[in-house]
Design an enzyme around this catalytic site. Sequence first.
Site, PDB file in Angstrom:
ATOM      1  N   ASP A  49       0.774  -1.244   0.000  1.00 56.32           N
ATOM      2  CA  ASP A  49       0.000   0.000   0.000  1.00 56.32           C
ATOM      3  C   ASP A  49       0.808   1.298   0.000  1.00 56.32           C
ATOM      4  O   ASP A  49       1.798   1.410   0.735  1.00 56.32           O
ATOM      5  CB  ASP A  49      -0.859   0.094   1.276  1.00 56.32           C
ATOM      6  N   GLU A 232     -10.426  -2.350   4.389  1.00 56.33           N
ATOM      7  CA  GLU A 232      -9.085  -1.825   4.646  1.00 56.33           C
ATOM      8  C   GLU A 232      -8.955  -0.429   4.030  1.00 56.33           C
ATOM      9  O   GLU A 232      -9.684  -0.068   3.120  1.00 56.33           O
ATOM     10  CB  GLU A 232      -8.024  -2.755   4.018  1.00 56.33           C
TER      11      GLU A 232
HETATM   12  C1  FRU Z   1      -3.857  -3.636   2.700  1.00 65.55           C
HETATM   13  C2  FRU Z   1      -3.216  -4.081   4.004  1.00 65.55           C
HETATM   14  C3  FRU Z   1      -3.571  -3.130   5.119  1.00 65.55           C
HETATM   15  C4  FRU Z   1      -2.446  -3.325   6.082  1.00 65.55           C
HETATM   16  C5  FRU Z   1      -1.280  -3.553   5.164  1.00 65.55           C
HETATM   17  C6  FRU Z   1      -0.241  -4.493   5.709  1.00 65.55           C
HETATM   18  O1  FRU Z   1      -3.212  -4.100   1.570  1.00 65.55           O
HETATM   19  O2  FRU Z   1      -3.630  -5.398   4.309  1.00 65.55           O
HETATM   20  O3  FRU Z   1      -4.837  -3.342   5.676  1.00 65.55           O
HETATM   21  O4  FRU Z   1      -2.259  -2.224   6.917  1.00 65.55           O
HETATM   22  O5  FRU Z   1      -1.807  -4.050   3.953  1.00 65.55           O
HETATM   23  O6  FRU Z   1       0.897  -4.497   4.909  1.00 65.55           O
END
Ligand code: FRU
Length: 518
Positions: A49, A232
């Site tokens: 992300d 998320e």
């Molecule tokens: C989304 C996610 C988020 C988390 C991160 C962990 O892709 O699963 O929810 O904070 O990636 O790397």
Amino acid sequence: MKKIGLSIVTLCLLFACTSPKQELAKAQHYNEPYRPQIHFSPETNWMNDPNGMVLYDGEYHLFYQYYPDSTVWGPMHWGHAVSTNMVHWEHLPIALYPDELGYIFSGSAVIDWNNTTGFQKDGEHPPMVAMFTHHLAEGEKAGRDDYQVQSLAYSLDKGRTWAKYEGNPVIPNPGIKDFRDPKAFWHEETQRWIVIFAALDRVRIYSSANLIDWTFESSFGETYGGHGGVWECPDLFKLKVEGTDEEKWVMLLSINPGGANGGSATQYFIGDFDGHSFTAEQPEEAIKWLDHGKDNYAGVTWADIPETDGRRLFIGWMSNWEYGQVVPTEKWRSAMTLPRSLHLIKKENDYVVASRPVKELESIEEKTVQILENNTVVAEEVETLGIPIKTEVVFDLKNATADKFGVELINGLGEKYLIGYDRAREQFFSDRTASGKTDFEERFAKNLHPSPYSTNADDLNLTIYIDKSSVEVFVNDGEFVMTNSVFPNEDFNQAAIFMTGGDITVKSLSNTKLKSIW
Ligand code: FRU
């Protein structure tokens, strides 16, 4: 199927005067197979992300979920890069490392202009404050349900060095397993900070005077949108309805799995936010997807864009949790989407969030070559596309008789990627089953379902950005977007227009060669 090929284009590249050593270094750098040439990707290892996007002192900051020891996901850090135009990036050292409270999961950053946190003691820069999730892997392993909490870190030197807040966490966990990805912003109307983050398959909203002491305000989502996976990376912001003075609040919300095409995808809700709770103004069961491809996930928007600019600027992770960790790149894994501006448009009685490539991308445009014009129809012939390239095609929708038509990208090995429109069903479709390497994960080539798109416009206008391992299609000024990764064994160097069951007129087709950003 009828195919119309396109004439050969020769493009001149201008070479800067550099020494042989510099040339060699340049040739080796960012030139690996599938290395994106117009997209951000980390120099090495695993990225997911985008995080902490904030503009300060002329620099667009891009932090990102990063594991520096492997090309697959692992203990998360925040990698860091800056840019003056969101196009050309300078890599900076890792900003945040895991600590005793856990890995550094996704989150946001803001500029605390009024020093509400008190983090600024003296010095010239206001605090840049990052709010992120601490994820305690040991807690998760032990079967606890409170292993994710929200924490702060701050920088007093334009994001170059960071200190964690010693009172972390600032939002402890009330016993909810998935409790993460805070997006903080200043709420002008109530003059305080708001944070929105994901909690299982809902979002929670809190308020604060100082980013440290938080009060729970509300939650949203129980009966709205898709619930096929965890929620998320939410975002919440106001947008003006284009061409009017009307304003609406937009909530972005990523979901995994449960996306329309399988795996990860981002939905959005339109409504109102009064500083306490978000009220959706759409039917509960309606699901609006920000992007209809498989590879745009966890995207959020930049903080602190000045009002004089006024844009809502977005970037997403150009991958999907179904296969992101096994895509066939060697030194690094994954890239970000092109930076986009988000626009709220009213279409009949509905609101649509359109995504448009940012105008700063014009800085990498070289020569544009007009290939078809004024309804030209040409014989079977093909065109050399030098990648990266932007291809713009305008189809005459009003006089079409073809039931399906579109663009096919092809290479010398006969591999192809197809983007098409089905007029009768009013659906876009795209097919990467024969696009090259696909067998690294069985869901990669499957599951590209048709997506509904209707328009009263006379034309169907496609702007397609083709990079080494991705294709982004923006339809009718971004009203409909499809972002997909592809891994052809050779570059797609030809394009053809296809049609079935009748004719389609191409009003215009042009190619614009793009310069590598690296
Ligand atoms: C989304 C996610 C988020 C988390 C991160 C962990 O892709 O699963 O929810 O904070 O990636 O790397």
